[in-house]
Design a protein around this motif. Structure first.
Motif, PDB file in Angstrom:
ATOM      1  N   ASP A   1      -7.723  15.086  -2.420  1.00 26.95           N
ATOM      2  CA  ASP A   1      -8.826  14.113  -2.218  1.00 26.95           C
ATOM      3  C   ASP A   1      -8.413  14.399  -0.775  1.00 26.95           C
ATOM      4  O   ASP A   1      -7.567  13.392  -0.064  1.00 26.95           O
ATOM      5  CB  ASP A   1      -8.944  12.967  -2.829  1.00 26.95           C
ATOM      6  CG  ASP A   1     -10.847  12.710  -2.157  1.00 26.95           C
ATOM      7  OD1 ASP A   1     -10.443  12.882  -1.187  1.00 26.95           O
ATOM      8  OD2 ASP A   1     -10.818  11.871  -2.686  1.00 26.95           O
TER       9      ASP A   1
ATOM     10  N   ARG B   1      -6.319  11.441 -10.015  1.00 25.91           N
ATOM     11  CA  ARG B   1      -6.112  10.735  -8.096  1.00 25.91           C
ATOM     12  C   ARG B   1      -5.481   9.286  -8.577  1.00 25.91           C
ATOM     13  O   ARG B   1      -5.944   8.614  -8.082  1.00 25.91           O
ATOM     14  CB  ARG B   1      -7.978   9.525  -8.060  1.00 25.91           C
ATOM     15  CG  ARG B   1      -9.191  11.162  -7.668  1.00 25.91           C
ATOM     16  CD  ARG B   1     -10.524   9.892  -7.952  1.00 25.91           C
ATOM     17  NE  ARG B   1     -10.997   9.511  -8.203  1.00 25.91           N
ATOM     18  CZ  ARG B   1     -11.456  10.345  -9.601  1.00 25.91           C
ATOM     19  NH1 ARG B   1     -11.502  11.156  -9.083  1.00 25.91           N
ATOM     20  NH2 ARG B   1     -11.822   9.252 -10.412  1.00 25.91           N
TER      21      ARG B   1
ATOM     22  N   THR C   1       1.037  -0.958   0.023  1.00 24.62           N
ATOM     23  CA  THR C   1      -0.088  -0.036  -0.159  1.00 24.62           C
ATOM     24  C   THR C   1       1.196   1.047  -0.105  1.00 24.62           C
ATOM     25  O   THR C   1       2.003   1.167   0.064  1.00 24.62           O
ATOM     26  CB  THR C   1      -1.100   0.302   1.125  1.00 24.62           C
ATOM     27  OG1 THR C   1       0.026   0.519   2.274  1.00 24.62           O
ATOM     28  CG2 THR C   1      -1.806  -1.796   1.610  1.00 24.62           C
TER      29      THR C   1
ATOM     30  N   GLU D   1     -10.384  12.731   1.379  1.00 21.94           N
ATOM     31  CA  GLU D   1     -10.685  11.514   2.252  1.00 21.94           C
ATOM     32  C   GLU D   1     -10.187  10.128   1.451  1.00 21.94           C
ATOM     33  O   GLU D   1      -9.261   9.837   2.790  1.00 21.94           O
ATOM     34  CB  GLU D   1     -12.304  11.080   1.552  1.00 21.94           C
ATOM     35  CG  GLU D   1     -13.062  12.163   2.068  1.00 21.94           C
ATOM     36  CD  GLU D   1     -14.734  11.182   1.158  1.00 21.94           C
ATOM     37  OE1 GLU D   1     -14.369  10.067   0.860  1.00 21.94           O
ATOM     38  OE2 GLU D   1     -15.610  12.136   2.107  1.00 21.94           O
ATOM     39  N   THR D   2      -8.593  10.354   0.385  1.00 25.74           N
ATOM     40  CA  THR D   2      -8.421   9.633   0.418  1.00 25.74           C
ATOM     41  C   THR D   2      -6.726  10.383   0.171  1.00 25.74           C
ATOM     42  O   THR D   2      -5.963   9.170   0.140  1.00 25.74           O
ATOM     43  CB  THR D   2      -8.278   8.563  -0.999  1.00 25.74           C
ATOM     44  OG1 THR D   2      -8.714  10.064  -2.050  1.00 25.74           O
ATOM     45  CG2 THR D   2      -9.811   8.363  -0.747  1.00 25.74           C
TER      46      THR D   2
END
Length: 285
Positions: free
Chosen positions: A196, A167, A107, A198-199
């Protein structure tokens, strides 16, 4: 030489010899990590060392300050793994051994400094370590898009477009082409990426503004292309056309002037002047 200095010199030489023996006895020769990686991918962490006869107590891998892998040859089983906050990677225990560790499902949290640490057995527990940096990339899920190309423009009017790649992390690098050639740098408008909340992913945006000159027209339109790239992991492009409001026959003559073709024996500059006069006559009648 003072007799008192002799023991000190001998002691210094003894310590230096011991230090050199330790360095030769155990040292790391290579630390390598796969980079860059896209989210979800994996690869091999490699830590190679020379022990010169010393017994190895343990080899450990750290991501930042967090230990996630340990190889202890004297224990059974010799390989252990430890959880790291956020689960930035998964270790394939069956495939890993000594300092070679197979990881997958990385990740963005796996971006950072990886450290390999090798320790010798008692009594000195001499330890060597070295580091390597990994970059993990979140790739865009959509191709770049061009906005503003769907309108018909008048000659000499400013054309204003923008290209966006949504994104990703890091934001994509954008490039404009006009008629298959790199856009004039003075035509480009740079914007900061939009994050963004949130991300944490970012949308890259690049603007393009240029005057619609007759020399740019190819059969009444201009070809625009935008490319988006991230390292060697991602490359996508999209194309659009800018149309000009020019009479059909005039647009053909403009095309010829732009390419230097047309009437034999007349230079492109002279021919362009003739075409400009004809356009002026057409537009005033």
């Amino acid at each position: 030489m003072d007799a008192v200095d002799v023991p000190r010199i001998l002691l210094f030489l003894l310590v230096l010899n011991i230090k050199n023996d330790v360095i030769v006895g155990l040292h790391i020769t290579k630390v390598r990590v796969p980079t860059p990686l896209a989210v979800g991918e994996g690869g091999w962490l490699e830590c190679e060392f020379v022990d010169e006869g010393e017994s190895i107590y343990a080899l450990k891998w750290y991501l930042g300050l967090d230990e996630f892998y340990r190889w202890t040859p004297a224990e059974n089983p010799p390989v252990k793994t430890f959880p790291v906050k956020g689960d930035p990677l998964t270790v394939d225990i069956a495939a890993s051994n000594r300092g070679k560790v197979k990881i997958h499902d990385v990740t963005l949290g796996a971006s950072g400094v990886f450290r390999c640490e090798v320790s010798a057995e008692a009594p000195d527990f001499h330890t060597e370590s070295d580091v390597a940096t990994m970059t993990v990339v979140a790739l865009p899920e959509e191709d770049p898009s061009i906005r503003g190309a769907g309108f018909t423009h008048q000659l000499h009017e400013d054309v204003m477009l923008n290209c966006s790649s949504p994104r990703s992390q890091p934001p994509a690098s954008l490039t404009f082409y006009v008629n298959q050639e790199l856009a004039d740098p003075s035509w480009l408008i740079t914007y900061p990426p939009l994050e963004d909340p949130e991300t944490g992913l970012e949308t890259a945006i690049l603007g393009l503004r240029f005057p619609l000159r007759p020399r740019l027209l190819r059969r009444g339109s201009i070809s625009i292309k935008c490319t988006a790239s991230i390292f060697n992991l991602y490359f996508k492009s999209t194309e659009a056309s800018v149309h000009a409001d020019v009479p059909f026959h005039a647009s053909i003559m403009v095309d010829r002037a732009a390419t230097g073709l047309g009437v034999p024996g007349i230079t492109s500059n002279v021919f362009f002047l003739v075409v400009s006069c004809l356009l002026l006559l057409l537009l005033t009648h």
